[in-house]
Scaffold this motif. Structure first.
Motif, PDB file in Angstrom:
ATOM      1  N   ASP A 150      -0.792  -0.582  10.987  1.00  0.00           N
ATOM      2  CA  ASP A 150      -0.571  -0.017  12.312  1.00  0.00           C
ATOM      3  C   ASP A 150      -1.728   0.922  12.646  1.00  0.00           C
ATOM      4  O   ASP A 150      -2.030   1.837  11.874  1.00  0.00           O
ATOM      5  CB  ASP A 150       0.764   0.761  12.278  1.00  0.00           C
ATOM      6  CG  ASP A 150       1.056   1.425  13.602  1.00  0.00           C
ATOM      7  OD1 ASP A 150       0.747   0.815  14.637  1.00  0.00           O
ATOM      8  OD2 ASP A 150       1.561   2.574  13.585  1.00  0.00           O
ATOM      9  N   GLY A 151      -2.359   0.672  13.746  1.00  0.00           N
ATOM     10  CA  GLY A 151      -3.429   1.559  14.224  1.00  0.00           C
ATOM     11  C   GLY A 151      -4.555   1.736  13.225  1.00  0.00           C
ATOM     12  O   GLY A 151      -5.106   2.832  13.101  1.00  0.00           O
ATOM     13  N   GLY A 152      -4.883   0.695  12.486  1.00  0.00           N
ATOM     14  CA  GLY A 152      -5.995   0.781  11.536  1.00  0.00           C
ATOM     15  C   GLY A 152      -5.596   1.372  10.189  1.00  0.00           C
ATOM     16  O   GLY A 152      -6.450   1.626   9.336  1.00  0.00           O
ATOM     17  N   TYR A 153      -4.303   1.619  10.023  1.00  0.00           N
ATOM     18  CA  TYR A 153      -3.818   2.187   8.748  1.00  0.00           C
ATOM     19  C   TYR A 153      -2.876   1.221   8.055  1.00  0.00           C
ATOM     20  O   TYR A 153      -2.132   0.491   8.719  1.00  0.00           O
ATOM     21  CB  TYR A 153      -3.062   3.500   9.007  1.00  0.00           C
ATOM     22  CG  TYR A 153      -4.001   4.679   9.159  1.00  0.00           C
ATOM     23  CD1 TYR A 153      -4.199   5.566   8.112  1.00  0.00           C
ATOM     24  CD2 TYR A 153      -4.708   4.882  10.336  1.00  0.00           C
ATOM     25  CE1 TYR A 153      -5.076   6.642   8.240  1.00  0.00           C
ATOM     26  CE2 TYR A 153      -5.586   5.950  10.479  1.00  0.00           C
ATOM     27  CZ  TYR A 153      -5.768   6.824   9.427  1.00  0.00           C
ATOM     28  OH  TYR A 153      -6.634   7.874   9.542  1.00  0.00           O
ATOM     29  N   VAL A 154      -2.884   1.239   6.724  1.00  0.00           N
ATOM     30  CA  VAL A 154      -1.899   0.514   5.942  1.00  0.00           C
ATOM     31  C   VAL A 154      -0.814   1.523   5.579  1.00  0.00           C
ATOM     32  O   VAL A 154      -1.087   2.534   4.925  1.00  0.00           O
ATOM     33  CB  VAL A 154      -2.529  -0.061   4.643  1.00  0.00           C
ATOM     34  CG1 VAL A 154      -1.476  -0.760   3.795  1.00  0.00           C
ATOM     35  CG2 VAL A 154      -3.670  -1.011   4.980  1.00  0.00           C
ATOM     36  N   ASN A 155       0.405   1.262   6.058  1.00  0.00           N
ATOM     37  CA  ASN A 155       1.544   2.134   5.729  1.00  0.00           C
ATOM     38  C   ASN A 155       2.375   1.431   4.676  1.00  0.00           C
ATOM     39  O   ASN A 155       2.913   0.362   4.924  1.00  0.00           O
ATOM     40  CB  ASN A 155       2.420   2.381   6.959  1.00  0.00           C
ATOM     41  CG  ASN A 155       1.671   3.169   8.021  1.00  0.00           C
ATOM     42  OD1 ASN A 155       0.932   4.096   7.705  1.00  0.00           O
ATOM     43  ND2 ASN A 155       1.833   2.772   9.271  1.00  0.00           N
ATOM     44  N   ALA A 156       2.450   2.034   3.499  1.00  0.00           N
ATOM     45  CA  ALA A 156       3.169   1.384   2.397  1.00  0.00           C
ATOM     46  C   ALA A 156       4.324   2.282   1.949  1.00  0.00           C
ATOM     47  O   ALA A 156       4.162   3.501   1.823  1.00  0.00           O
ATOM     48  CB  ALA A 156       2.222   1.137   1.234  1.00  0.00           C
ATOM     49  N   THR A 157       5.475   1.668   1.723  1.00  0.00           N
ATOM     50  CA  THR A 157       6.653   2.420   1.266  1.00  0.00           C
ATOM     51  C   THR A 157       7.265   1.698   0.077  1.00  0.00           C
ATOM     52  O   THR A 157       7.425   0.473   0.106  1.00  0.00           O
ATOM     53  CB  THR A 157       7.729   2.477   2.388  1.00  0.00           C
ATOM     54  OG1 THR A 157       7.063   2.724   3.631  1.00  0.00           O
ATOM     55  CG2 THR A 157       8.743   3.561   2.137  1.00  0.00           C
ATOM     56  N   ALA A 158       7.645   2.450  -0.939  1.00  0.00           N
ATOM     57  CA  ALA A 158       8.300   1.864  -2.117  1.00  0.00           C
ATOM     58  C   ALA A 158       9.813   1.861  -1.890  1.00  0.00           C
ATOM     59  O   ALA A 158      10.320   2.663  -1.104  1.00  0.00           O
ATOM     60  CB  ALA A 158       7.959   2.681  -3.358  1.00  0.00           C
ATOM     61  N   PRO A 159      10.555   0.983  -2.591  1.00  0.00           N
ATOM     62  CA  PRO A 159      12.020   1.040  -2.493  1.00  0.00           C
ATOM     63  C   PRO A 159      12.536   2.408  -2.961  1.00  0.00           C
ATOM     64  O   PRO A 159      11.806   3.133  -3.661  1.00  0.00           O
ATOM     65  CB  PRO A 159      12.478  -0.051  -3.470  1.00  0.00           C
ATOM     66  CG  PRO A 159      11.290  -0.897  -3.743  1.00  0.00           C
ATOM     67  CD  PRO A 159      10.087  -0.049  -3.515  1.00  0.00           C
ATOM     68  N   ALA A 160      13.784   2.737  -2.611  1.00  0.00           N
ATOM     69  CA  ALA A 160      14.326   4.076  -2.904  1.00  0.00           C
ATOM     70  C   ALA A 160      14.139   4.512  -4.357  1.00  0.00           C
ATOM     71  O   ALA A 160      13.738   5.631  -4.637  1.00  0.00           O
ATOM     72  CB  ALA A 160      15.797   4.103  -2.520  1.00  0.00           C
ATOM     73  N   GLY A 161      14.361   3.609  -5.303  1.00  0.00           N
ATOM     74  CA  GLY A 161      14.222   3.997  -6.714  1.00  0.00           C
ATOM     75  C   GLY A 161      12.804   3.849  -7.262  1.00  0.00           C
ATOM     76  O   GLY A 161      12.584   3.971  -8.469  1.00  0.00           O
ATOM     77  N   GLY A 162      11.860   3.557  -6.419  1.00  0.00           N
ATOM     78  CA  GLY A 162      10.454   3.388  -6.868  1.00  0.00           C
ATOM     79  C   GLY A 162      10.060   1.914  -6.921  1.00  0.00           C
ATOM     80  O   GLY A 162      10.879   1.019  -6.693  1.00  0.00           O
ATOM     81  N   LEU A 163       8.789   1.680  -7.208  1.00  0.00           N
ATOM     82  CA  LEU A 163       8.269   0.301  -7.280  1.00  0.00           C
ATOM     83  C   LEU A 163       8.999  -0.448  -8.395  1.00  0.00           C
ATOM     84  O   LEU A 163       9.476   0.159  -9.367  1.00  0.00           O
ATOM     85  CB  LEU A 163       6.756   0.314  -7.543  1.00  0.00           C
ATOM     86  CG  LEU A 163       5.884   0.829  -6.394  1.00  0.00           C
ATOM     87  CD1 LEU A 163       4.427   0.969  -6.852  1.00  0.00           C
ATOM     88  CD2 LEU A 163       5.964  -0.082  -5.163  1.00  0.00           C
ATOM     89  N   ILE A 164       9.037  -1.765  -8.253  1.00  0.00           N
ATOM     90  CA  ILE A 164       9.766  -2.597  -9.221  1.00  0.00           C
ATOM     91  C   ILE A 164       8.769  -3.564  -9.862  1.00  0.00           C
ATOM     92  O   ILE A 164       7.982  -4.212  -9.147  1.00  0.00           O
ATOM     93  CB  ILE A 164      10.863  -3.421  -8.501  1.00  0.00           C
ATOM     94  CG1 ILE A 164      11.781  -2.474  -7.707  1.00  0.00           C
ATOM     95  CG2 ILE A 164      11.672  -4.262  -9.481  1.00  0.00           C
ATOM     96  CD1 ILE A 164      12.536  -3.165  -6.598  1.00  0.00           C
TER      97      ILE A 164
END
Ligand code: EPZ
Length: 430
Positions: A150-164
């Motif tokens: 979005d808008g030239g940015y990579v927005n990354a989110t992990a699941p609630a308990g962290g990466l799997i």
């Protein structure tokens, strides 16, 4: 702006100390974001890219101190740097910082693994090719991350308990994406298996450091890397491995200028393919107890064909330098670049010195000439710029290389190292 002035014709004789590897130091520094403890790195080279990354890590909350300079002949040439990121104060890596250096995009791995989110600017285009980030996005998604651009940015989110932990096979070998996925997977829940991973020595060095920090990584140096996630990582002390690209560059400089030089604090096994090409070109190379000796006495330079490839193939980061050497060979050589689509910008600059090179797709045909003649030339990227220095060492008269900041990104005190061996190389400040 600084320029480098070279007067060609001198042989090289002496000892050149090889610095710690830029391309190992950068991911190692970024790995410090994975822990709230102190990561101490020894043998960190003093380079513009390292200084830039220090600024970027500071923006995320890292506290960084430099000490323990090792002195040699009155000058420091290797540094020990301590990185402590007690708290991550920002998970955003802004455009102004990331656009200056592509490797800073790699903070996405540790930020996502430790904080569960990261907002990192797309690095944008680069002079040597388009260099997309699709493999990073696919790989992190395989570890459970949700990613949007979005808008030239990579927005990354992990699941609630962290990466799997997950499985990801790279459709194409990528050094940077291997670094990032390996870092991200260290703190994931469960086991990650990376297929078709990069085998570069810098990947092995990063895995070694992460393991010293408490990670459980195996298979580094092969194309399958397995990472068992752990709850947290601790601090560690790690020595950055020698710079194989700097090693190969000076070996080619000696092959070009002639002479007898010991490259110390380095290892031949880091660059077997490149050394073999230099040998076939006519130089003698032998191991010393702490490095490599390279000699070319009188014999001419023979033409040798090379094709760049991921490790253990011929490194793309030595392609420009080898082309510089081949401009003076006694015949015709072919140099094929398979990693980046636009890494031939040095061709037109080498032509200004009298080289005869024609391009056809990804292959350059180099017809060796018996004499190069000094001229003003421009450094276009880091490795291209040093190929001009190599050519300048064998050119008659004066070669003046402008845009030297490209050189300063990756070669520590180049003019001093060459001058000590008898070359006529100096930095000129306007
Ligand atoms: C690293 O860059 C090095 N940089 C480069 O050195 C080096 O040339 C390169 O590896 C190849 O050896 C550092 O280590 C800091 P890649 P990196 O991802 O990781 C494509 C120098 O002069 N690709 O292995 O950015 C990419 O476009 C520098 O010191 C995708 O298509 O390189 C290229 O064609 C320059 N999608 C190929 O893979 C992606 O998501 C290999 O690139 C990622 C990469």
């Amino acid at each position: 702006m600084d320029r480098i002035r070279i007067v060609g014709g001198n042989e090289l004789h002496g000892v050149i100390p090889i610095s710690g590897a830029k391309n190992a130091a950068l991911p190692l520094m970024i790995a410090s974001l994975l822990t709230d403890d102190t990561l101490t790195l020894e043998n960190v080279p003093h380079l513009a890219d390292v200084e830039q990354l220090i600024r970027i890590l500071g923006n995320h909350g890292a506290d960084i101190s430099v000490n323990g300079r090792r002195e040699r002949q009155g000058e420091s040439y290797a540094r020990t740097v301590h990185f402590t990121s007690r708290n991550i104060v920002s998970t955003t890596a802004p455009y102004e910082l990331v656009s200056k250096m592509r490797a800073s995009f790699w903070v996405i791995g540790p930020l996502l693994a430790r904080e569960g989110r990261a907002r990192v600017s797309l690095p944008g285009g680069c002079a040597i090719g388009t260099r997309p980030v699709d493999l990073f996005i696919e790989g992190l998604t395989a570890l459970g991350a949700s990613i949007e651009i979005d808008g030239g940015y990579v927005n990354a989110t992990a699941p609630a308990g962290g990466l799997i932990g997950g499985r990801y096979t790279f459709p194409k070998v990528s050094v940077g994406a291997t670094h990032v996925l390996m870092m991200a997977a260290t703190l994931a829940n469960g086991t990650t298996v990376l297929g078709n991973a990069a085998r570069e020595p810098e990947v092995v060095d990063l895995a070694k450091c992460l393991n010293a920090m408490g990670a459980k990584i195996s298979g580094q140096g092969t194309s399958t890397i397995t990472i068992e996630g752990v709850r947290s990582l601790s601090g560690a002390r790690h020595r950055v491995l020698p710079d194989r690209i700097e090693t190969g560059t000076y070996a080619m400089a000696v092959a070009m200028a002639g002479g007898d030089v010991i490259l110390e604090d380095t290892e031949a096994s880091l660059l077997d393919t490149a050394l073999e090409a230099i040998r076939r070109a006519g130089a003698e190379i032998s191991d010393t107890n702490n490095g490599i000796r390279i000699v070319r006495n009188g014999a001419g330079i023979r033409p040798v064909d090379i094709v760049t490839d991921p490790f253990p193939g011929f490194p793309t980061d030595l392609q420009a330098q080898f082309m510089g050497l081949m401009t003076r060979s006694s015949g015709v050589s072919h140099i094929t670049e398979t990693i980046f689509e636009n890494r031939f910008m040095h061709v037109q600059e080498l032509a200004r010195l009298g080289a005869k090179i024609s391009l056809s797709g990804q292959t350059a045909k180099v017809e060796g000439v018996s004499r190069l003649k000094g001229a003003p030339v421009m450094a276009t990227d880091l490795r291209a710029s040093v190929s001009l220095v190599i050519a300048g060492l064998a050119a008659e008269g004066e070669t003046m290389v402008s845009r030297v900041y490209n050189l300063d990104r990756g070669f520590e005190r180049l003019e001093e190292k060459l001058t000590r061996c008898g070359a006529h190389v100096e930095r000129v400040s306007d």
